[in-house]
Enzyme design. Structure first.
Site, PDB file in Angstrom:
ATOM      1  N   LYS A  21       2.131  -3.750   6.846  1.00 30.18           N
ATOM      2  CA  LYS A  21       2.547  -3.782   5.431  1.00 30.18           C
ATOM      3  C   LYS A  21       4.067  -3.614   5.336  1.00 30.18           C
ATOM      4  CE  LYS A  21      -1.446  -4.389   3.529  1.00 30.18           C
ATOM      5  NZ  LYS A  21      -1.748  -5.698   2.950  1.00 30.18           N
ATOM      6  N   TYR A  26      -1.729  -0.681  11.017  1.00 30.12           N
ATOM      7  CA  TYR A  26      -1.994  -1.286   9.708  1.00 30.12           C
ATOM      8  C   TYR A  26      -0.783  -1.083   8.790  1.00 30.12           C
ATOM      9  CZ  TYR A  26      -3.624  -1.526   4.863  1.00 30.12           C
ATOM     10  OH  TYR A  26      -3.726  -1.791   3.527  1.00 30.12           O
ATOM     11  N   SER A  44       0.846  -1.194   0.000  1.00 31.27           N
ATOM     12  CA  SER A  44       0.000   0.000   0.000  1.00 31.27           C
ATOM     13  C   SER A  44       0.875   1.235   0.000  1.00 31.27           C
ATOM     14  CB  SER A  44      -0.849  -0.020   1.280  1.00 31.27           C
ATOM     15  OG  SER A  44      -1.430   1.237   1.498  1.00 31.27           O
TER      16      SER A  44
HETATM   17  P1  NAD Z   1     -10.982  -6.707   1.406  1.00 32.38           P
HETATM   18  O1  NAD Z   1     -11.192  -6.667   2.881  1.00 32.38           O
HETATM   19  O2  NAD Z   1     -12.143  -6.487   0.525  1.00 32.38           O
HETATM   20  O3  NAD Z   1     -10.278  -8.074   0.994  1.00 32.38           O
HETATM   21  C1  NAD Z   1      -9.417  -8.793   1.846  1.00 32.38           C
HETATM   22  C2  NAD Z   1      -9.913 -10.235   1.883  1.00 32.38           C
HETATM   23  O4  NAD Z   1      -9.054 -11.013   2.703  1.00 32.38           O
HETATM   24  C3  NAD Z   1     -11.320 -10.344   2.467  1.00 32.38           C
HETATM   25  O5  NAD Z   1     -12.130 -11.083   1.585  1.00 32.38           O
HETATM   26  C4  NAD Z   1     -11.116 -11.090   3.790  1.00 32.38           C
HETATM   27  O6  NAD Z   1     -12.224 -11.888   4.122  1.00 32.38           O
HETATM   28  C5  NAD Z   1      -9.855 -11.884   3.498  1.00 32.38           C
HETATM   29  N1  NAD Z   1      -9.051 -12.212   4.668  1.00 32.38           N
HETATM   30  C6  NAD Z   1      -8.646 -11.392   5.658  1.00 32.38           C
HETATM   31  N2  NAD Z   1      -7.904 -12.055   6.554  1.00 32.38           N
HETATM   32  C7  NAD Z   1      -7.824 -13.343   6.114  1.00 32.38           C
HETATM   33  C8  NAD Z   1      -7.197 -14.513   6.608  1.00 32.38           C
HETATM   34  N3  NAD Z   1      -6.525 -14.510   7.746  1.00 32.38           N
HETATM   35  N4  NAD Z   1      -7.322 -15.660   5.894  1.00 32.38           N
HETATM   36  C9  NAD Z   1      -8.039 -15.682   4.734  1.00 32.38           C
HETATM   37  N5  NAD Z   1      -8.652 -14.607   4.233  1.00 32.38           N
HETATM   38  C10 NAD Z   1      -8.555 -13.451   4.914  1.00 32.38           C
HETATM   39  O7  NAD Z   1      -9.826  -5.650   1.070  1.00 32.38           O
HETATM   40  P2  NAD Z   1      -9.287  -5.165  -0.338  1.00 32.38           P
HETATM   41  O8  NAD Z   1      -9.589  -3.736  -0.459  1.00 32.38           O
HETATM   42  O9  NAD Z   1      -9.668  -6.101  -1.403  1.00 32.38           O
HETATM   43  O10 NAD Z   1      -7.723  -5.280  -0.064  1.00 32.38           O
HETATM   44  C11 NAD Z   1      -6.951  -6.388  -0.482  1.00 32.38           C
HETATM   45  C12 NAD Z   1      -5.511  -6.194  -0.020  1.00 32.38           C
HETATM   46  O11 NAD Z   1      -5.031  -4.962  -0.542  1.00 32.38           O
HETATM   47  C13 NAD Z   1      -5.367  -6.084   1.501  1.00 32.38           C
HETATM   48  O12 NAD Z   1      -4.171  -6.743   1.867  1.00 32.38           O
HETATM   49  C14 NAD Z   1      -5.243  -4.597   1.737  1.00 32.38           C
HETATM   50  O13 NAD Z   1      -4.508  -4.309   2.892  1.00 32.38           O
HETATM   51  C15 NAD Z   1      -4.510  -4.137   0.487  1.00 32.38           C
HETATM   52  N6  NAD Z   1      -4.745  -2.718   0.155  1.00 32.38           N
HETATM   53  C16 NAD Z   1      -6.025  -2.253  -0.014  1.00 32.38           C
HETATM   54  C17 NAD Z   1      -6.236  -0.897  -0.298  1.00 32.38           C
HETATM   55  C18 NAD Z   1      -7.623  -0.335  -0.463  1.00 32.38           C
HETATM   56  O14 NAD Z   1      -7.761   0.889  -0.400  1.00 32.38           O
HETATM   57  N7  NAD Z   1      -8.645  -1.134  -0.677  1.00 32.38           N
HETATM   58  C19 NAD Z   1      -5.135  -0.033  -0.430  1.00 32.38           C
HETATM   59  C20 NAD Z   1      -3.852  -0.549  -0.284  1.00 32.38           C
HETATM   60  C21 NAD Z   1      -3.663  -1.897   0.010  1.00 32.38           C
HETATM   61  N1  UFG Z   2     -12.339  11.565   3.293  1.00 30.23           N
HETATM   62  C1  UFG Z   2     -13.352  12.430   3.672  1.00 30.23           C
HETATM   63  N2  UFG Z   2     -14.485  11.897   4.207  1.00 30.23           N
HETATM   64  C2  UFG Z   2     -14.673  10.563   4.386  1.00 30.23           C
HETATM   65  C3  UFG Z   2     -13.624   9.680   3.992  1.00 30.23           C
HETATM   66  C4  UFG Z   2     -12.472  10.220   3.459  1.00 30.23           C
HETATM   67  O1  UFG Z   2     -13.236  13.641   3.530  1.00 30.23           O
HETATM   68  O2  UFG Z   2     -15.722  10.147   4.885  1.00 30.23           O
HETATM   69  C5  UFG Z   2     -11.126  12.124   2.653  1.00 30.23           C
HETATM   70  C6  UFG Z   2      -9.835  11.828   3.395  1.00 30.23           C
HETATM   71  O3  UFG Z   2      -9.566  12.831   4.343  1.00 30.23           O
HETATM   72  C7  UFG Z   2      -8.834  11.802   2.240  1.00 30.23           C
HETATM   73  C8  UFG Z   2      -9.643  11.256   1.061  1.00 30.23           C
HETATM   74  O4  UFG Z   2     -11.003  11.505   1.402  1.00 30.23           O
HETATM   75  O5  UFG Z   2      -8.427  13.105   1.923  1.00 30.23           O
HETATM   76  C9  UFG Z   2      -9.456   9.775   0.815  1.00 30.23           C
HETATM   77  O6  UFG Z   2      -9.694   9.057   2.015  1.00 30.23           O
HETATM   78  P1  UFG Z   2      -9.820   7.468   2.051  1.00 30.23           P
HETATM   79  O7  UFG Z   2     -10.124   7.080   3.466  1.00 30.23           O
HETATM   80  O8  UFG Z   2     -10.730   7.010   0.995  1.00 30.23           O
HETATM   81  O9  UFG Z   2      -8.358   6.981   1.640  1.00 30.23           O
HETATM   82  P2  UFG Z   2      -6.950   7.252   2.331  1.00 30.23           P
HETATM   83  O10 UFG Z   2      -6.078   7.881   1.315  1.00 30.23           O
HETATM   84  O11 UFG Z   2      -7.070   7.921   3.633  1.00 30.23           O
HETATM   85  O12 UFG Z   2      -6.501   5.774   2.679  1.00 30.23           O
HETATM   86  C10 UFG Z   2      -6.325   4.794   1.668  1.00 30.23           C
HETATM   87  C11 UFG Z   2      -6.554   3.414   2.249  1.00 30.23           C
HETATM   88  C12 UFG Z   2      -5.535   3.121   3.301  1.00 30.23           C
HETATM   89  C13 UFG Z   2      -4.163   3.309   2.751  1.00 30.23           C
HETATM   90  C14 UFG Z   2      -4.022   4.694   2.142  1.00 30.23           C
HETATM   91  C15 UFG Z   2      -2.699   4.887   1.477  1.00 30.23           C
HETATM   92  O13 UFG Z   2      -7.834   3.317   2.812  1.00 30.23           O
HETATM   93  O14 UFG Z   2      -5.652   1.779   3.713  1.00 30.23           O
HETATM   94  O15 UFG Z   2      -5.038   4.884   1.165  1.00 30.23           O
HETATM   95  O16 UFG Z   2      -2.572   3.977   0.478  1.00 30.23           O
HETATM   96  F1  UFG Z   2      -3.280   3.176   3.757  1.00 30.23           F
END
Ligand code: NAD
Ligand code: UFG
Length: 339
Positions: free
Chosen positions: A155, A151, A127
């Site tokens: 990572k 979190y 991330s």
């Molecule tokens: P998500 O929660 O939709 O998907 C994660 C999946 O992993 C879920 O289906 C959950 O049930 C499963 N899971 C969690 N722990 C587990 C375990 N111990 N064993 C088996 N399955 C398990 O999240 P996502 O948005 O699809 O994110 C996927 C990956 O990408 C995550 O590692 C997350 O940290 C990373 N990531 C997500 C974002 C974002 O903004 N969505 C940004 C950066 C990184």
């Molecule tokens: N924001 C609002 N209102 C809300 C939610 C978000 O104003 O209800 C704003 C935040 O302040 C930020 C932007 O919208 O400026 C995006 O916020 P998100 O929560 O959607 O995303 P972030 O960039 O804060 O975080 C995401 C992932 C994290 C990851 C990070 C960096 O959720 O897991 O990107 O990759 F760590």
């Protein structure tokens, strides 16, 4: 199964399910593993529906050593795509041990199983959070790493562990994919982001306001040093992100070692710009109020994507209009999520 296949952990989740589609459409065979702690198995049924292809759906945990051994024994696994993990920043601050246990211990179990079964290829969901509060933008992969919440620590710890593993075993083939802000959904509207409870992230909050599930959006601060005072992020369509994983996998077939790649568009948008675009493409008004800044948020975060472009031959294609359209399409098709 005698064909080489890809083990996809966290396959039922938001990014995992979209990546399963791209893998299947590129001709890969997959096995999905998910404990459904933050997802629904319906997502995987939809993946099968969309692609017209079937695959084993295993409900289980990456911390279950026996299950992992069974999977590696029963299938010819060539590579692992590792999405499984918990991702809610606030929850990780309140309950860090759950995060270290699930994300770090879970990954260690998975890596040990890979080692026992001589599987060397891994694509890991990292991330942009590993950059901490950016010192400069656009952020490239050499930007210093720093975690600012548990979190993010998980990572960063996993990235560092993988660096050590790649040093120790020169046959390793590892891609660390640092995602920026994935939004949007598959254009069928059948799968998308389906958060349980109150959404932490901006786009699912917007779509839930638009569909009438929530009254108004809170914008976390309008006094940042940006064009309109609201925070800037690099929003990327989840289908573009998913395609980046297929490119990373292809890259690893000819590459030994470990590389990190930013997956973003390289463009930043403010919160207000995203809201205005959403309103323009959907015709829905999003009522909002300005509240305090959210602790830990940076003002501006967007990627330098040159490395992924040059090395993976991958570049995001979709703009924020399309991202808003597809997020809304999924939300209107599934007003109450998958349930
Ligand atoms: P998500 O929660 O939709 O998907 C994660 C999946 O992993 C879920 O289906 C959950 O049930 C499963 N899971 C969690 N722990 C587990 C375990 N111990 N064993 C088996 N399955 C398990 O999240 P996502 O948005 O699809 O994110 C996927 C990956 O990408 C995550 O590692 C997350 O940290 C990373 N990531 C997500 C974002 C974002 O903004 N969505 C940004 C950066 C990184
Ligand atoms: N924001 C609002 N209102 C809300 C939610 C978000 O104003 O209800 C704003 C935040 O302040 C930020 C932007 O919208 O400026 C995006 O916020 P998100 O929560 O959607 O995303 P972030 O960039 O804060 O975080 C995401 C992932 C994290 C990851 C990070 C960096 O959720 O897991 O990107 O990759 F760590």
């Amino acid at each position: 199964m005698h064909t080489n296949c890809i083990l996809v952990t966290g396959a039922a989740g938001y990014i995992g399910s979209h990546t399963c589609i791209e893998l299947l459409e590129a001709g890969y065979h997959i096995i999905s593993l998910d404990n459904l702690s933050n997802s629904h198995s319906i997502a995987l049924q939809k993946v099968q529906e969309i692609t017209g292809k079937t695959f084993p759906i295993i409900e289980g945990d990456i911390r279950d050593k026996e299950l992992l051994d069974q999977l590696f024994n029963n299938y010819k696994i060539d590579a692992v795509m590792h999405f499984a993990g918990l991702k809610a920043v606030g929850e990780s601050v309140e309950n860090p041990l759950i995060y270290y246990d699930n994300n770090v211990k879970g990954t260690i179990e998975l890596l040990q199983a890979m080692q026992r079964h001589h599987v060397k290829k891994l694509v890991f969901s990292s991330s942009a959070t590993v950059y901490g509060i950016p010192k400069e933008v656009p952020i490239d992969e050499t930007h210093p790493l720093n975690a600012i919440n548990p979190y993010g620590q998980t990572k960063l710890i996993i990235e560092r562990m993988l660096q050590d593993i790649a040093q120790a075993d020169t046959e390793s083939r590892i891609a660390l994919l640092r995602y920026f802000n994935p939004i949007g959904a598959h254009e069928s509207g059948k799968i998308g982001e389906n958060p349980s409870g109150t959404p932490n992230n901006l786009m699912p909050y917007i779509t839930q306001v638009a569909v009438g599930k929530r009254q108004e959006l809170s914008i976390f601060g309008d006094d940042y040093e940006t064009v309109d005072g609201t925070g800037i992020r690099d929003y990327i369509h989840v289908v573009d992100l998913a395609k980046g994983h297929v490119k990373a996998l292809e890259y690893l077939s000819d590459y030994k070692g470990i590389e990190a790649f930013n997956l973003g568009t390289g463009k930043g948008h403010t919160v207000l710009e995203l809201i205005q675009t959403f309103e323009k493409v959907t015709g829905k008004k999003i009522p909002y109020k300005i509240t305090n800044r959210r602790p830990g948020d940076s003002a501006i975060c967007y990627a330098n994507t040159t490395k992924a472009q040059q090395t993976l031959h991958w570049k995001a294609q979709f703009n924020i209009d399309k991202m808003c359209q597809d997020s809304w399409h999924f939300q209107t098709n599934n007003p109450n999520g998958y349930e």
